[in-house]
Design a protein around this motif. Structure first.
Motif, PDB file in Angstrom:
ATOM      1  N   GLU A  60     116.249 -51.124  63.889  1.00  0.00           N
ATOM      2  CA  GLU A  60     114.928 -51.472  64.430  1.00  0.00           C
ATOM      3  C   GLU A  60     114.978 -52.959  64.426  1.00  0.00           C
ATOM      4  O   GLU A  60     114.106 -53.424  64.843  1.00  0.00           O
ATOM      5  CB  GLU A  60     113.550 -51.205  63.649  1.00  0.00           C
ATOM      6  CG  GLU A  60     113.389 -49.617  63.521  1.00  0.00           C
ATOM      7  CD  GLU A  60     112.071 -49.388  62.869  1.00  0.00           C
ATOM      8  OE1 GLU A  60     111.271 -48.288  63.105  1.00  0.00           O
ATOM      9  OE2 GLU A  60     111.695 -49.999  61.625  1.00  0.00           O
ATOM     10  N   GLY A  61     116.367 -53.620  64.067  1.00  0.00           N
ATOM     11  CA  GLY A  61     116.441 -54.853  64.353  1.00  0.00           C
ATOM     12  C   GLY A  61     116.444 -55.970  63.228  1.00  0.00           C
ATOM     13  O   GLY A  61     116.783 -57.095  63.469  1.00  0.00           O
ATOM     14  N   LYS A  62     116.092 -55.509  62.023  1.00  0.00           N
ATOM     15  CA  LYS A  62     116.210 -56.470  60.867  1.00  0.00           C
ATOM     16  C   LYS A  62     117.944 -56.455  60.535  1.00  0.00           C
ATOM     17  O   LYS A  62     118.702 -55.539  60.529  1.00  0.00           O
ATOM     18  CB  LYS A  62     115.625 -55.823  59.768  1.00  0.00           C
ATOM     19  CG  LYS A  62     115.772 -56.711  58.432  1.00  0.00           C
ATOM     20  CD  LYS A  62     114.967 -56.033  57.148  1.00  0.00           C
ATOM     21  CE  LYS A  62     114.967 -56.722  55.867  1.00  0.00           C
ATOM     22  NZ  LYS A  62     114.177 -56.422  54.779  1.00  0.00           N
ATOM     23  N   PRO A  63     118.069 -57.751  60.335  1.00  0.00           N
ATOM     24  CA  PRO A  63     119.418 -58.217  60.248  1.00  0.00           C
ATOM     25  C   PRO A  63     120.058 -57.543  58.951  1.00  0.00           C
ATOM     26  O   PRO A  63     119.448 -57.403  58.025  1.00  0.00           O
ATOM     27  CB  PRO A  63     119.479 -59.550  60.181  1.00  0.00           C
ATOM     28  CG  PRO A  63     118.449 -60.128  60.969  1.00  0.00           C
ATOM     29  CD  PRO A  63     117.522 -59.149  60.763  1.00  0.00           C
ATOM     30  N   ALA A  64     121.427 -56.889  58.971  1.00  0.00           N
ATOM     31  CA  ALA A  64     121.988 -56.184  58.177  1.00  0.00           C
ATOM     32  C   ALA A  64     122.539 -57.301  56.835  1.00  0.00           C
ATOM     33  O   ALA A  64     122.845 -58.510  57.408  1.00  0.00           O
ATOM     34  CB  ALA A  64     123.106 -55.524  58.396  1.00  0.00           C
ATOM     35  N   THR A  65     122.464 -57.001  55.732  1.00  0.00           N
ATOM     36  CA  THR A  65     122.857 -57.993  54.592  1.00  0.00           C
ATOM     37  C   THR A  65     124.129 -57.315  53.817  1.00  0.00           C
ATOM     38  O   THR A  65     124.470 -56.046  53.972  1.00  0.00           O
ATOM     39  CB  THR A  65     121.740 -58.027  53.654  1.00  0.00           C
ATOM     40  OG1 THR A  65     121.353 -56.958  52.940  1.00  0.00           O
ATOM     41  CG2 THR A  65     120.632 -58.832  54.434  1.00  0.00           C
ATOM     42  N   ALA A  66     124.558 -57.943  52.992  1.00  0.00           N
ATOM     43  CA  ALA A  66     125.675 -57.372  52.068  1.00  0.00           C
ATOM     44  C   ALA A  66     124.869 -56.593  51.261  1.00  0.00           C
ATOM     45  O   ALA A  66     125.678 -55.673  50.912  1.00  0.00           O
ATOM     46  CB  ALA A  66     126.369 -58.710  51.356  1.00  0.00           C
TER      47      ALA A  66
END
Length: 408
Positions: A60-66
Motif C-alpha cells: 500500500e506504499g509504506k516504505p519497507a524497513t530492515a
C-alpha cells in the motif's frame, strides 16, 4: 481484508494477485497455531498473520524497513499456514511477491549480500556445486561442525539400468542431489525399470529454479525454468508420460511453472503442460502397487521406520498418505511422529541463512522422530534428509531406497 494498493503495484499481474490473496484473509489467526517460527519466537510478526500485515503495508506504499525484511526472512515458506487456513489464503505466493519488493527497497549488508549471491550462483550450477561438495567430502572429518553439517558422507549410486522400455518418463536430476545423495535417483530408475518404465534424464535440464526464486532473483529463476522446458520439450513431444520428481521441493516448484511463466507469451502454454505432467514419485508409484507386490512376494521389508513428510510434499503439493500406504503395503512398519505437520527447519537455503532457528526446529523434529524407536528415518526431499542426518546417528534416507532394497 480491505486493501488500497499503491500505484507502483496495483495494476501489475503481481499486484492483482497480491490484492486477491490479501482480500481472502479474514484475520482469524488459525495460521499462527501451526507456524513453526511463531511457535519458537512468540512474536505476531513472526507468524503468517503478522507477516501479511507487513506485506500489506508495503504493497500500500509504506516504505519497507530492515525490520520488515527480518520478519519476512525468518519465514520458512513451509506453507503449513495454507493447510490450516479456512479461507484458502495462498500465503506462499504472497510472500514471494512481498519479499521481492522488500528486497528491492532495503539494502542488505555486504556479508549478507555476498552469502546470498554465493548460494544462488553456486548451488544451482552442478558443475560448480558438484566438485565443491566432493572436495568437502574428502576433508569432511576436518571440517568445523557448521560446515560438516552441510556435507554428507559420500554415497555410491549403484547401477543405473540400461534397458529400453516402451513406457518412458522424464526424471529431473536436480542440482545438489546428484552429488549429495546420488543413490536416490539411481534407486528410482532401478525400481521403475523393474516395473517396465524407462527413466530419461535430459542432459540440459538443471536446477528447477526454486533456489533463485526463493532468494528473490525471479528473473534468473524464470531463466532456469525456460531452460528446463526447452530440455524436456522434445521428450514431451515424443510421448513421455510424466516428469518424475524425487525431491519434493523441486516438484512443488515445477508444478508452479504454469503460474510463474503465465505472462511469458513464448513459454506460457508449454509451462502449463510441463506443470500438468509433473508428478512426485509418490504419485507415480501407487499405480504400480499390485505389480510391485507381486515382484516382492516373499520379500517383505521387515523394518520400522519413521516417516518425515516434507513441507513441500504435504503443504506445498497437498500429497498425504501415499508414501505411508505404499511402504506399509510392502511390509514396512511406518510411524508418524508427533507434530508431523511441522517443518524440520531445512527449507532450502534457510538452514544457512537462519541457522539458529533452523537447528532449533531440527532438534525438535528429531526428538519426535527418535521417540518412535524407528530403525531409520525416511523422507522425500534431499534438503530434509541432509538436515536431519546432521543431528542424529539414526540413518536418514529417501523412502524409494527401501523399495529398491526390497527388490534387490
Amino acid at each position: 481484508m480491505q486493501t488500497n494498493l499503491a500505484d507502483f503495484i496495483k495494476d501489475t499481474p503481481e499486484g492483482k494477485e497480491a490484492d486477491a490473496i490479501l482480500r481472502a484473509c479474514v484475520h482469524c489467526g488459525f495460521c499462527t497455531a501451526t507456524c513453526p517460527t511463531y511457535q519458537l519466537l512468540g512474536d505476531e510478526l513472526d507468524g503468517p498473520r503478522g507477516r501479511i500485515y507487513l506485506m500489506k503495508q508495503v504493497l500500500e506504499g509504506k516504505p519497507a524497513t530492515a525490520k520488515t525484511q527480518l520478519h519476512l526472512d525468518r519465514c520458512l515458506t513451509c506453507r503449513n499456514c495454507e493447510t490450516t487456513c479456512p479461507s484458502g489464503v495462498q500465503y506462499g505466493r504472497l510472500v514471494d511477491i512481498g519479499r521481492k519488493i522488500v528486497e528491492d527497497q532495503v539494502p542488505r549488508s555486504p556479508a549478507d549480500r555476498a552469502l546470498r549471491t554465493a548460494l544462488k550462483e553456486g548451488l544451482p550450477r552442478q558443475w560448480v556445486f558438484g566438485p565443491a561438495m566432493k572436495a568437502g567430502q574428502l576433508v569432511r572429518g576436518f571440517l568445523p561442525a557448521a560446515l560438516k553439517n552441510k556435507v554428507p558422507k559420500r554415497q555410491a549410486a549403484g547401477i543405473w539400468p540400461r534397458r529400453e522400455h516402451a513406457r518412458k518418463m522424464l526424471l529431473l536430476d536436480g542440482c545438489v542431489q546428484p552429488t549429495m545423495s546420488p543413490n536416490i535417483n539411481a534407486a528410482t530408475a532401478r525400481v521403475l525399470d523393474a516395473l517396465g518404465v524407462q527413466l530419461i534424464v535430459a542432459p540440459r535440464a538443471g536446477c528447477c529454479g526454486a533456489i533463485r526464486h526463493h532468494l528473490n532473483d525471479h528473473d534468473a529463476a524464470r531463466d532456469d525454468m525456460r531452460r528446463n522446458i526447452d530440455a524436456w520439450w522434445p521428450h514431451v513431444e515424443a510421448g513421455a508420460e510424466a516428469i518424475v520428481m524425487t525431491a519434493s521441493g523441486c516438484g512443488a516448484t515445477v508444478k508452479e511453472y504454469g503460474h510463474l511463466l503465465e505472462q511469458d507469451a513464448a513459454y506460457a502454454a508449454k509451462a502449463r503442460r510441463i506443470s500438468e505432467l509433473t508428478l512426485d514419485l509418490s504419485e507415480v508409484m501407487p499405480a504400480f502397487e499390485a505389480e510391485l507386490l507381486d515382484k516382492l512376494r516373499g520379500k517383505a521389508v521387515d523394518k520400522r521406520v519413521a516417516w518425515h513428510p516434507p513441507c513441500t510434499l504435504q503443504h506445498g503439493q497437498k500429497i498425504r498418505g501415499n508414501v505411508e500406504g505404499l511402504l506399509r503395503a510392502i511390509g514396512v512398519d511406518v510411524q508418524l511422529c508427533a507434530d508431523s505437520h511441522l517443518c524440520c527447519g531445512s527449507a532450502g537455503t534457510y538452514s544457512v541463512l537462519q541457522p539458529a532457528l533452523s537447528y532449533a526446529l531440527r532438534d525438535q523434529k528429531l526428538a519426535n522422530l527418535n521417540a518412535t524407536d524407528a530403525e531409520m528415518i525416511v523422507s522425500a526431499n534431499i534438503g530434509c534428509i541432509t538436515h536431519l542426518q546432521s543431528g542424529t546417528a539414526t540413518p536418514v534416507g529417501h523412502w524409494i531406497e527401501l523399495v529398491d532394497q526390497a527388490l534387490g
